[in-house]
Enzyme design. Structure first.
Site, PDB file in Angstrom:
ATOM      1  N   GLU B 196     -27.977  49.286   9.737  1.00 62.45           N
ATOM      2  CA  GLU B 196     -28.753  48.731   9.822  1.00 62.45           C
ATOM      3  C   GLU B 196     -29.819  49.531  10.890  1.00 62.45           C
ATOM      4  O   GLU B 196     -30.981  50.366  11.059  1.00 62.45           O
ATOM      5  CB  GLU B 196     -29.039  47.474  10.676  1.00 62.45           C
ATOM      6  CG  GLU B 196     -28.593  46.447   9.430  1.00 62.45           C
ATOM      7  CD  GLU B 196     -30.035  45.957   8.742  1.00 62.45           C
ATOM      8  OE1 GLU B 196     -30.747  46.032   9.373  1.00 62.45           O
ATOM      9  OE2 GLU B 196     -29.227  45.884   7.985  1.00 62.45           O
ATOM     10  N   SER B 476     -36.723 -10.791  15.727  1.00 65.55           N
ATOM     11  CA  SER B 476     -35.746 -12.059  16.272  1.00 65.55           C
ATOM     12  C   SER B 476     -35.470 -11.418  17.779  1.00 65.55           C
ATOM     13  O   SER B 476     -34.768 -12.344  18.499  1.00 65.55           O
ATOM     14  CB  SER B 476     -34.933 -13.351  15.993  1.00 65.55           C
ATOM     15  OG  SER B 476     -35.630 -13.314  14.727  1.00 65.55           O
TER      16      SER B 476
END
Lengths: 181, 784
Positions: B196, B476
């Protein structure tokens, strides 16, 4: 003769009427004293199940902590908490008490001691809340009951609520069973 | 004199022209100078800004000891409900190994009901736990005794060291695995530089030759083939992760790269790069850094990688998606081999090694492993609680130890139960195959400790956390709180109070009519408050809610712990409100604790690396509900599990385990809920589908099944309440609602707050006094 007949008639009537009054009692026989809800209730109808209970259900009327755990580990921690409190290490004391609560969350004594630590720390609202929680778990321990109310009284006094403090003091002096009447 | 002026003027005029030119030139020069100076100042200011930015990024992400996150320590004591298998499971999570005869810290041995373990000890802040060799004897899955073998004494209480469950690098949002440069394999560094940025150690941030070469190569190829960025430039690019590749951005990055090199050494930059570089994607989780990538692709530590594996990672730098070895194995392999050849050319690998390496298969694991924690859902809660109290700066101090409330044994059981039950539920209906999802929250009743949190069917996947983030209509589940509001007014409402369940039509604004139905589409006339809750009658509840006042119900809900804004419509009482399972837990915690609001906590304490307490999260209570009213409500909720909508629990739980709870089902069965508690644990379960389609499940057939599967496998204590001083139980005749005695058929025990119980007796009582009264009444009727 007629008077005798009328008398007899009255007696007969009276017996019949009283008999009819008595006969309107339930024809169901009472069952044996129930074995606390250990029997399978899944097959009974609700009415049948309830008929068996001669007392309010045990799960809702315990007089001892929910977990019947050995008091030994709790006692170890309570002892440590007490000595830390005496040494002025309030955080350490509270930490030991919280550790005890994790083992026995329904033990009223632990909550009471936590209330005391919070009182020392000046966390007055927490002290009162913990003391009340302790009382909700303390069923028959009158001295614990009184001590909790004393903590509440002190916490209120320190907040400037003298009326509330006096109320709490009075409650500390009455026994729970007396208030139940 | 005037005569002389003329020639003098002439003389003077000529030379005056020259200074004019010079003056204007001077002016221009001054202007130029000022402009240039201004431009330079601006640039300097700009550079200073960039300098600040890049330094912040660098310092922030710098290698630091992570905060270590621990589960709760397992306590061991006599009479504890603990099985030998559970103890072994905890030891295995702690990486204890089986003894081969001898004992040293971290070794255990099991012999049926007897376990000998040599613990490692742990410096807890509230009391050092020493290393111990103990023998734990079990009987019927209960600890019978604990003996310290070395000191030959009984042990009344001990703690095992807590299981580490995650590392947090606080500055990073995602998982990281950071390495120190000295622990990075040389080959990796060599490969990275060779491939790189060959002149990494020579340049000062920018490599102009490389850039020039790249421009030429790219021009020739007609597209971007080669990059001329240095590692430093790439590091800067990674910091700002911008996808725009404009010239302006490149220009900025170039400046920042130079600045970085100015401030930091090559080694520091290299180390930062190795920990920062983007190397892959796992659905929503980005993989940064070589150490994490090593785990992610090979499930191995960086130091354990083979040369071909190192080469693959280096190869990925150029394009992790393009060269994804799991997707494009051919491409990945070619590039890997290119890297290997470069390594050979540069002399870092000998030719034999290169030959061998290029022949190797890629060696990546077929499936990406889970993240760095086995409990990502719980960890999310930990992070949220940390963020509340700590700014990033505070957490930057190195090596913090975070002690949480997680109980790995309960968590594992909850995950397993959920997975199994969902699979069974789906077998029953093909429509939901593979689509059912669930969330579970388990907390401790006394302290509000969150002991287990399951965010979805695939618990290892750090994705959508349904327990914390999925807000669904609760149906509920809100009803108990409506009834609590009622029961808190004992002069008006008791458990025996009659409510009307006959049809209800309510005209809302703008001619909209609301007409709720019961689940069984029947109407039940006059019912007791208790029965209306136990059987979850919608209509009766609606009437009750309207009588109480919807705004009062909403206010109470907020008081009991709902922080979210609630829609104040009548349908609120039937659960037309969206809450997450965690929010539902907060609500029900108030009930389970007897009316005291207890904050749910995931963290108990935070310690510094040196073992000092940094922060403690103490237990806090606030009484928010009338404890007597909560007692009455809990009795009703227990009956829900015996005679009501949750009565199937009778077949799912052992007889000795009494619980209280509530089922919840929303319209068209899109959401299946259950919230229930024992004396020790509160559990909330949601089952549903992410696409919100109907599931065909009710609260009882879906969520409750999962809940029961969990509750019966974790050691928990049966519900046991003590009667508050101002509550009395009375025997009541259900038909008349009046006092009864045991001779009345169907008489039931009902608790009442003092002063609210009925005073008259029902006609069914066998009281001679009453019989006489009745007789006299009969006589009276005769003569009327």
């Amino acid at each position: 003769m007629r008077r005798r007949v009328v008398w007899l008639g009255f007696v007969f009537l009276a017996v019949a009427v009283v008999g009819q009054g008595c006969a309107s009692r339930s024809t169901t026989r009472t069952h044996k004293a129930p074995q606390a809800d250990e029997h399978s209730t899944a097959q009974q109808t609700p009415a049948e199940a309830r008929r068996r209970e001669k007392q309010p259900p045990r799960y809702a009327t315990t007089s001892q902590p929910a977990q019947s755990v050995s008091s030994k580990p709790v006692n170890v921690l309570l002892a440590r908490a007490d000595s830390e409190l005496d040494a002025g290490n309030l955080e350490q004391s509270a930490a030991n008490l919280e550790r005890a609560i994790r083992i026995a969350p329904h033990n009223a004594v632990i909550w009471h001691k936590l209330a005391r630590v919070y009182l020392h720390q000046g966390e007055l609202q927490q002290a009162e809340a913990m003391a009340k929680k302790s009382n909700s778990l303390a069923t028959t321990d009158d001295s614990l009951w009184a001590n909790n109310w004393r903590i509440i009284a002190e916490a209120r006094r320190l907040q400037g609520d003298t009326d509330g403090a006096n109320q709490a003091e009075r409650r500390a002096q009455t026994l729970r069973q007396d208030r139940e009447q | 004199m005037p005569k002389r002026k003329q020639p003098a003027r002439n003389k003077r005029r000529a030379p005056r022209r020259a200074p004019n030119k010079r003056q204007s030139k001077g002016r221009v020069r001054r202007l130029l100078f000022v402009t240039v100076a201004f431009a330079v100042l601006c640039s300097l200011a700009y550079v200073a800004l960039l300098n600040l930015q890049v330094r912040n990024q660098f310092e922030g992400r710098r290698w630091a000891l992570p905060a270590r996150v621990f589960a709760r320590p397992l306590e061991v004591y006599p009479e504890q409900a603990l099985s030998p298998e559970a103890l072994i499971q905890e030891l295995k999570l702690l990486r204890y190994r089986r003894s081969s005869g001898s004992f040293s810290p971290g070794v255990y041995q099991q012999n049926g009901n007897r376990v000998i373990v040599h613990t490692r000890g742990f410096p807890f802040w509230d009391g050092d736990e020493p290393e111990r060799r103990v023998r734990v004897e079990f009987r019927n899955n209960v600890v019978a005794n604990v003996r310290d073998l070395k000191r030959n004494s009984k042990v009344d209480l001990m703690r095992i060291e807590p299981v580490p469950i995650a590392n947090i690098y606080p500055y990073h949002q995602e998982d990281r695995m950071l390495v120190r440069l000295e622990n990075v394999p040389h080959l990796l560094i060599q490969g990275l530089i060779a491939v790189e940025d060959r002149h990494f150690y020579d340049h000062h941030g920018l490599d102009f030759l490389a850039m020039a070469r790249a421009v030429l190569v790219n021009l020739r190829a007609g597209r971007t083939v080669q990059g001329g960025s240095t590692l430093t430039q790439q590091l800067v690019k990674n910091y700002f992760l911008s996808n725009e590749r404009t010239l302006w951005r490149k220009f900025n990055e170039a400046i920042m790269a130079v600045l970085l090199e100015w401030h930091y050494s090559k080694d520091e930059i290299l180390e930062a790069y190795i920990n920062e570089v983007y190397l892959g994607q796992d659905k929503q989780r980005a993989i940064h850094g070589f150490a994490l990538a090593s785990q992610f692709y090979f499930e191995r530590r960086l130091s354990d990688l083979a040369p071909d594996q190192i080469a693959l990672l280096v190869a990925l730098v150029k394009g992790p998606s393009y060269y994804n070895p799991r997707k494009y194995s051919q491409r990945a392999r070619e590039r890997r081999n290119l890297v290997l050849r470069i390594l050979g050319e540069q002399g870092y690998l000998d030719s034999a090694d290169v030959k061998r390496a290029v022949k190797q298969r890629l060696g990546v694991t077929p499936k990406a492993p889970s993240g760095t924690t086995p409990f990502p859902a719980f960890l999310q809660l930990v992070r949220e609680q940390l963020q509340e109290d700590y700014r990033d700066d505070d957490l930057r101090s190195e090596g913090l130890m975070i002690f949480t409330t997680l109980d790995p044994l309960v968590q594992v059981k909850a995950e397993r139960a959920m997975k199994r039950r969902l699979a069974r539920l789906e077998k029953g209906q093909a429509s939901t195959a593979g689509e059912l999802q669930a969330a579970v929250v388990i907390t401790r009743v006394g302290t509000g400790d969150v002991v287990a949190l399951v965010g979805g069917r695939d618990p290892q996947f750090a994705g959508y956390n349904r327990a914390l983030d999925a807000r669904r209509p609760v149906g509920s589940l809100l009803k108990p709180f409506v009834y609590l509001t009622a029961l808190s007014q004992p002069q008006q409402y008791t458990l025996s109070t009659r409510v009307d369940d006959s049809p209800l039509r309510l005209t809302l604004a703008k001619d909209r009519v609301w007409s709720p139905h019961n689940y069984d589409h029947k109407h039940h006339g006059q019912v007791t408050l208790k029965d209306a809750l136990v059987q979850s009658y919608n209509v009766a509840t609606a009437r009750l809610g309207l009588a109480l006042g919807i705004e009062n119900v909403a206010r109470d809900l907020r008081h009991f712990g709902v922080q979210r804004a609630l829609p104040e419509y009548p349908s609120l009482v039937l659960g037309a409100a969206d809450l997450s399972p965690f929010e539902v837990s907060k609500l029900y915690q108030t009930l389970a604790s007897g009316g005291y609001r207890v904050p749910l906590i995931a963290i108990r304490e935070v310690m510094t690396h040196e073992g000092e307490l940094l922060q403690r999260y103490p237990l806090r209570l606030r009484q928010t509900a009338n404890p007597a009213a909560v007692y009455l409500l809990t009795v009703a909720l227990h009956e829900v599990t015996r005679y009501g909508t949750a009565k199937a629990l009778g077949n799912l739980l052992p007889e000795t385990l009494k619980v209280a709870g509530k089922t919840g089902t929303t319209n068209d069965s899109r959401d299946s809920w259950f919230a229930g508690f024992s004396a020790e644990h509160l559990g909330v379960v949601w089952v549903g589908r992410d696409n919100n389609k109907p599931t065909g499940l009710t609260g009882a057939t879906g969520a409750m099944q999962v809940w029961a599967d969990i509750m019966r496998t974790i050691p928990t204590a049966s519900l046991a309440m003590s009667r508050p001083e101002n509550v009395q139980w009375q025997l009541i005749d259900p038909d008349s609602g009046l006092l009864a005695d045991e001779h009345c058929s169907g008489a039931e025990w009902v608790p009442f707050i003092k002063g609210s119980a009925p005073r008259s007796e029902s006609s069914c009582t066998r009281n001679p006094h009453t019989a006489l009264t009745r007789t006299l009444r009969w006589f009276k009727d005769l003569f009327e």
